[in-house]
Design a protein around this motif. Structure first.
Motif, PDB file in Angstrom:
ATOM      1  N   GLY A 215      35.965  25.798  32.560  1.00 14.74           N
ATOM      2  CA  GLY A 215      36.923  24.820  32.066  1.00 14.74           C
ATOM      3  C   GLY A 215      38.236  24.901  32.810  1.00 14.74           C
ATOM      4  O   GLY A 215      38.529  25.838  33.559  1.00 14.74           O
ATOM      5  N   ALA A 216      39.069  23.927  32.579  1.00 11.31           N
ATOM      6  CA  ALA A 216      40.326  23.795  33.333  1.00 11.31           C
ATOM      7  C   ALA A 216      41.298  24.915  33.052  1.00 11.31           C
ATOM      8  O   ALA A 216      42.063  25.314  33.908  1.00 11.31           O
ATOM      9  CB  ALA A 216      40.980  22.451  33.013  1.00 11.31           C
ATOM     10  N   GLU A 217      41.263  25.480  31.822  1.00  8.19           N
ATOM     11  CA  GLU A 217      42.300  26.449  31.490  1.00  8.19           C
ATOM     12  C   GLU A 217      42.176  27.731  32.282  1.00  8.19           C
ATOM     13  O   GLU A 217      43.133  28.460  32.458  1.00  8.19           O
ATOM     14  CB  GLU A 217      42.282  26.767  29.983  1.00  8.19           C
ATOM     15  N   ARG A 218      40.968  28.048  32.779  1.00  6.60           N
ATOM     16  CA  ARG A 218      40.801  29.258  33.573  1.00  6.60           C
ATOM     17  C   ARG A 218      40.870  28.985  35.066  1.00  6.60           C
ATOM     18  O   ARG A 218      41.275  29.842  35.824  1.00  6.60           O
ATOM     19  CB  ARG A 218      39.452  29.909  33.245  1.00  6.60           C
ATOM     20  N   LEU A 219      40.452  27.815  35.484  1.00  2.00           N
ATOM     21  CA  LEU A 219      40.420  27.531  36.915  1.00  2.00           C
ATOM     22  C   LEU A 219      41.623  26.752  37.393  1.00  2.00           C
ATOM     23  O   LEU A 219      42.197  27.049  38.418  1.00  2.00           O
ATOM     24  CB  LEU A 219      39.143  26.745  37.262  1.00  2.00           C
ATOM     25  N   GLY A 220      41.996  25.724  36.672  1.00  2.00           N
ATOM     26  CA  GLY A 220      43.019  24.842  37.185  1.00  2.00           C
ATOM     27  C   GLY A 220      44.407  25.201  36.749  1.00  2.00           C
ATOM     28  O   GLY A 220      45.343  25.087  37.500  1.00  2.00           O
ATOM     29  N   MET A 221      44.564  25.599  35.519  1.00  2.00           N
ATOM     30  CA  MET A 221      45.844  25.880  34.895  1.00  2.00           C
ATOM     31  C   MET A 221      46.637  24.598  34.664  1.00  2.00           C
ATOM     32  O   MET A 221      47.623  24.626  33.958  1.00  2.00           O
ATOM     33  CB  MET A 221      46.683  26.855  35.734  1.00  2.00           C
ATOM     34  N   GLY A 257      49.844  27.018  31.520  1.00  3.35           N
ATOM     35  CA  GLY A 257      48.421  26.810  31.691  1.00  3.35           C
ATOM     36  C   GLY A 257      47.555  27.784  30.922  1.00  3.35           C
ATOM     37  O   GLY A 257      46.333  27.696  30.973  1.00  3.35           O
ATOM     38  N   GLY A 258      48.166  28.740  30.218  1.00  2.57           N
ATOM     39  CA  GLY A 258      47.392  29.653  29.392  1.00  2.57           C
ATOM     40  C   GLY A 258      47.108  30.999  30.010  1.00  2.57           C
ATOM     41  O   GLY A 258      46.264  31.747  29.506  1.00  2.57           O
ATOM     42  N   ALA A 259      47.772  31.364  31.102  1.00  4.84           N
ATOM     43  CA  ALA A 259      47.562  32.677  31.699  1.00  4.84           C
ATOM     44  C   ALA A 259      48.011  33.765  30.731  1.00  4.84           C
ATOM     45  O   ALA A 259      48.949  33.582  29.958  1.00  4.84           O
ATOM     46  CB  ALA A 259      48.340  32.800  33.012  1.00  4.84           C
ATOM     47  N   ASP A 260      47.345  34.898  30.773  1.00  5.37           N
ATOM     48  CA  ASP A 260      47.686  36.019  29.908  1.00  5.37           C
ATOM     49  C   ASP A 260      49.031  36.607  30.347  1.00  5.37           C
ATOM     50  O   ASP A 260      49.146  37.118  31.460  1.00  5.37           O
ATOM     51  CB  ASP A 260      46.592  37.085  29.999  1.00  5.37           C
ATOM     52  N   PRO A 261      50.059  36.560  29.500  1.00  4.66           N
ATOM     53  CA  PRO A 261      51.365  37.104  29.898  1.00  4.66           C
ATOM     54  C   PRO A 261      51.302  38.578  30.268  1.00  4.66           C
ATOM     55  O   PRO A 261      52.086  39.050  31.087  1.00  4.66           O
ATOM     56  CB  PRO A 261      52.234  36.873  28.656  1.00  4.66           C
ATOM     57  N   ARG A 262      50.370  39.328  29.666  1.00  5.52           N
ATOM     58  CA  ARG A 262      50.257  40.752  30.001  1.00  5.52           C
ATOM     59  C   ARG A 262      49.807  40.936  31.449  1.00  5.52           C
ATOM     60  O   ARG A 262      50.253  41.861  32.141  1.00  5.52           O
ATOM     61  CB  ARG A 262      49.298  41.444  29.034  1.00  5.52           C
TER      62      ARG A 262
END
Length: 419
Positions: A215-221, A257-262
């Motif tokens: 899905g877009a949230e992991r690949l595209g951001m 885009g949902g990247a893990d802040p950690r």
């Protein structure tokens, strides 16, 4: 049918990937199991690193009844029921997921039963237990950190899933697709396996099916479809290049885009070490503090700590002298792995060692500075080895002057004869 991640749950410590510091030959959890002395503990680390799996394996290895509760749903009533069951069965391993969600009263309710040994508690959390558990509870627990799985660990796991009879045997796949999935999973084994299962539903695990499953949230951001790691690379290079506005833009893209802040916090720490270094020693402290601040506050408030660290890193003077010195040191160690340590620097704990000359002629800096500079430090044949060179950036200007003075003292001092 159970999800793939559940079907492939490791059955022994040897099948657990990514946590050798805990499950390896000298790992504390393995030693606990071998001694059959299970202590109360908290397993903390990112999602999908094996916390629940380890809890099951530890309880099974200890031969004790196992009860799983989630602190999201459980409360004092469930704790009392667990205690009653433990009394009836002569002890119990209580696995408490999301333990950080228990309030002070709920945490305090566990204390007497941990003290008596009636309950053996295994807590699990993705948060830092130092901030969220009471001091009284922490003092009764061992804290074990779990690490995100490396891409190689995830690749091994994905290949296992496609070969194991419990998994997806016979499903055709492309190695490049597995590598993309291992990269996108960001250390999360559960996500990797469940996404693999979804990709396999398309008939073949190839780049197309993996992209659709991710899905877009992991690949595209974002809507443009830029890859996650392209954005991470752009952030890192903007920080290295001292372009503060570009760094903020890419950081915002990643967070939105949902990247893990950690994960981003760890990347900032890497920049502080690799690209700022001793040009500004405070950069590392600020970057580590930003990670801790995010862990304490969470999103969205804690994201401002990452912003502060990013701006500081972009504006800081840059030096990769530490990075380069370490690469040269590794090369020297590989080229001269058996070079003997000078006798004056060797440990001398026994009479035999002293008789062999270990420690003889060692000059203690605080009592004999001149002698300290005159003695040998590097092995014979490597006396002229130079690994670290300071730049003129920021604080390293002072480091360079100090280094120049020290090397001048070593060169002017007369080396001692013998060892």
């Amino acid at each position: 049918m159970e999800p793939l991640a559940e079907r492939l749950r490791p059955r022994t410590l040897d099948e657990v990937l990514g946590q050798p510091h805990l499950t390896g030959e000298r790992g504390l959890l393995r030693r606990m199991l071998e001694a059959k002395r299970l202590a109360s503990m908290v397993l903390f680390g990112p999602p999908g690193t094996g916390k629940t799996t380890l809890a099951h394996l530890l309880a099974e290895g200890a031969g004790k009844p196992f009860l799983r509760l989630s602190a999201v749903e459980a409360g004092l009533k469930e704790v009392r029921q667990a205690v009653e069951r433990a009394r009836q069965e002569g002890g119990l391993v209580l696995f408490l997921d999301e333990i950080h969600r228990f309030n002070k009263a709920q945490q305090d309710a566990l204390l007497p039963h941990l003290e008596s040994g009636l309950l053996t508690l295994i807590g699990a959390t993705a948060e830092n237990p130092a901030f969220l558990l009471t001091p009284a509870l922490r003092s009764r627990l061992r804290l074990f950190p779990l690490r995100p799985l490396s891409q190689e660990d995830l690749l091994a796991l994905l290949r296992r899933a496609l070969e194991d009879p419990r998994g997806l045997p016979g499903v055709a796949y492309e190695e490049e697709a597995l590598r993309l999935l291992a990269q996108a999973a960001e250390g999360d084994a559960r996500f990797a396996l469940n996404t693999l299962e979804l990709a396999a539903a398309f008939g073949k695990v190839d780049l197309k099916s993996v992209r659709e499953a991710l899905g877009a949230e992991r690949l595209g951001m974002d809507r443009e479809g830029d890859r996650f790691y392209d954005l991470v690379s752009a952030l890192h290079k903007s920080l290295r290049g001292s372009h503060v506005d570009a760094a903020l833009y890419y950081l915002a893209r990643l967070l939105e885009g949902g990247a893990d802040p950690r994960y981003l916090a760890r990347r900032l720490i890497r920049v502080a070490l690799e690209d700022v270094g001793l040009a500004d020693p405070l950069a590392l402290r600020l970057s580590v503090a930003a990670k801790e601040a995010y862990e304490a506050l969470g999103s969205p408030e804690g994201e401002l700590a990452l912003v502060e660290a990013a701006v500081y890193l972009a504006l800081a003077p840059k030096s990769n002298s530490l990075y380069q010195a370490w690469k040269r040191a590794e090369e020297a160690a590989k080229a001269h792995p058996e070079a003997p340590v000078p006798l004056n620097l060797r440990n001398a704990p026994t009479a035999l060692a002293r008789a062999l000359g270990h420690g003889e002629g060692y000059a203690y800096y605080h009592e004999d500075k001149e002698g300290s500079f005159a003695q040998r430090y590097l092995p014979e044949g490597l006396e002229g080895l130079t690994l670290y060179e300071a730049t003129g950036e920021g604080f390293e200007e002072r480091v360079r002057e100090r280094l120049k003075a020290l090397r001048g003292q070593f060169q002017s001092a007369r080396p001692p004869k013998g060892g």
